[in-house]
Enzyme design. Structure first.
Site, short mmCIF file in Angstrom:
data_model
loop_
_atom_site.label_atom_id
_atom_site.label_comp_id
_atom_site.label_asym_id
_atom_site.label_seq_id
_atom_site.Cartn_x
_atom_site.Cartn_y
_atom_site.Cartn_z
N GLY A 101 38.33 43.91 44.89
CA GLY A 101 39.02 44.39 44.00
C GLY A 101 37.94 44.38 42.91
O GLY A 101 37.02 44.13 42.74
N GLN A 119 38.04 43.32 39.95
CA GLN A 119 37.66 41.91 39.40
C GLN A 119 37.48 41.06 40.48
O GLN A 119 37.68 39.54 40.30
CB GLN A 119 38.93 41.43 38.33
CG GLN A 119 39.13 42.31 37.31
CD GLN A 119 37.82 41.70 36.35
OE1 GLN A 119 37.19 40.80 36.51
NE2 GLN A 119 37.56 42.59 35.37
N SER A 120 36.92 41.33 41.49
CA SER A 120 36.77 40.42 42.82
C SER A 120 35.67 39.25 42.30
O SER A 120 34.42 39.41 41.86
CB SER A 120 36.02 41.41 43.86
OG SER A 120 35.42 40.41 44.80
N ASN A 121 36.15 37.92 42.41
CA ASN A 121 35.17 36.97 42.35
C ASN A 121 34.19 36.77 43.39
O ASN A 121 33.05 36.46 43.41
CB ASN A 121 36.23 35.62 42.52
CG ASN A 121 37.23 35.46 41.31
OD1 ASN A 121 36.84 35.63 40.26
ND2 ASN A 121 38.53 35.39 41.75
N CYS A 177 32.69 39.40 45.04
CA CYS A 177 31.62 40.44 44.81
C CYS A 177 30.80 39.79 43.58
O CYS A 177 29.46 39.84 43.79
CB CYS A 177 32.22 41.76 44.26
SG CYS A 177 33.00 42.85 45.72
#
Ligand SMILES: *Cc1c(COP(=O)(O)O)cnc(C)c1O
Length: 325
Positions: free
Chosen positions: A68, A70-72, A74
């Site tokens: 997403g 706000q992916s941690n 990525c």
């Protein structure tokens, strides 16, 4: 067993949440996997240590992964890859706008290439899109390594196999046996590694996962399939049984990355009580689930519960306006 890089600050600390333990009448310990690093903080780095090692062994120059906005995962990938001199492409799912904040801000700061997709594209064809991105870049002389969502694949699972070994060693050191281990579940790789080491080492722990999306059936099957892939990399046999995978899906709430007022209130409660910050997407929901299950008498016979704080701090700031102070 596969080799890994050494990027995370491990072993991570285990501390007792004294006042929370008093409130609940059972000992609650926290494993601080939110402190695996600063840029690389959270659970994903343990999985990435194995995945990125394989990428380097294969001579790859660019990591392609997805999540997403706000992916941690990525963000941790962009940080870790950059530390290693590799480039990153992040395929990010956009639901409402692309405000540059939180994890997405950090992706940009680390110089990651960002490609957006819709929720439909993400659901139906994210792996295909990543594959195509890789092919295009390979044609231009790069060598891409694709990591699936959350690094939840066989190789990634090894990171939490090792984390469970780390927990077993810490039990000896501090003289406490954790009968129950609790973790948030978003793509299943973390639970998979914990499950496999629990079985392989005969630790006899109850491992409870709190889903933050989807449902128990989905995750039981998904984790079973990650387990089977991970077993190939482990190089010894561990039996994966779908019916032993314990995922509670009663605290997903109104959906992935969406918060209910009571969940935010709970984050405020824990911060005030313990000086401990949970995130709204994963650990806030999982701890809220654990808290309510204990209060309702649904978790009986537990004496020492270990909650794995998997990180997610950067995802809290984009939600700060939702808190009422
Ligand atoms: C990804 C993530 C999880 C879930 O881990 P999975 O292995 O994807 O199930 C939990 N907490 C945080 C903060 C995460 O970023």
């Amino acid at each position: 067993m596969k080799r890994r890089l050494s990027l995370a600050n491990v072993p991570t600390k285990i501390t007792k949440a004294e006042r929370l333990s008093q409130d609940l009448g059972v000992n609650i310990f926290i494993k601080r996997d939110d402190q695996t690093g600063t840029e690389i903080s959270g659970n994903k780095i343990r999985k990435l240590e194995y995945a990125l090692n394989e990428a380097i062994e294969k001579g790859c120059t660019r990591i392609i992964t997805t999540g997403g906005l706000q992916s941690n995962h990525c963000r941790a990938t962009a940080a870790a890859a950059t530390m290693l001199g590799l480039k990153t492409t992040a395929l990010l799912r956009v639901t409402d706008g692309t405000k540059v904040e939180g994890n997405y801000f950090l992706d940009k700061l680390f110089g990651a290439e960002v490609v957006f997709c819709t929720p439909e594209e993400y659901r139906n064809s994210r792996n295909e899109i990543m594959h195509n991105l890789a092919q295009e870049r390979d044609k231009n002389g790069e060598r891409c390594y694709v990591i699936p969502e959350g690094a939840s694949f066989g190789i990634g699972s090894l990171g939490y196999f090792e984390a469970m070994q780390e927990i077993a060693a810490q039990e000896q050191e501090i003289g406490v046996r954790f009968d129950t281990v609790v973790v948030a579940v978003g793509s299943g790789g973390t639970y998979s590694g914990l499950y496999l080491a629990n079985k392989h080492l005969n630790l006899g722990k109850r491992v409870i996962g709190f889903a933050v999306c989807d449902d128990s059936d989905y995750f039981a099957k998904r984790i079973d399939s990650i387990n089977k892939e991970a077993i190939e990399h482990l190089g010894f046999d561990v039996e994966s049984r779908v019916e032993e995978i314990e995922i509670n899906d009663k605290y997903v709430g109104i959906g992935y990355a969406l918060s209910r007022p009571e969940e935010l209130e709970f984050i405020k409660y824990i911060a005030t009580l313990e000086g401990l910050v949970l995130d709204p997407v994963y650990t806030g929901k999982a701890m809220y689930g654990l808290y309510n299950q204990i209060k309702k008498g649904e978790i009986t016979g537990a004496k020492n519960i270990l909650f794995i704080h998997t990180g997610g701090l950067f995802g809290l700031f984009p939600k700060q306006d939702m808190f009422n102070f």
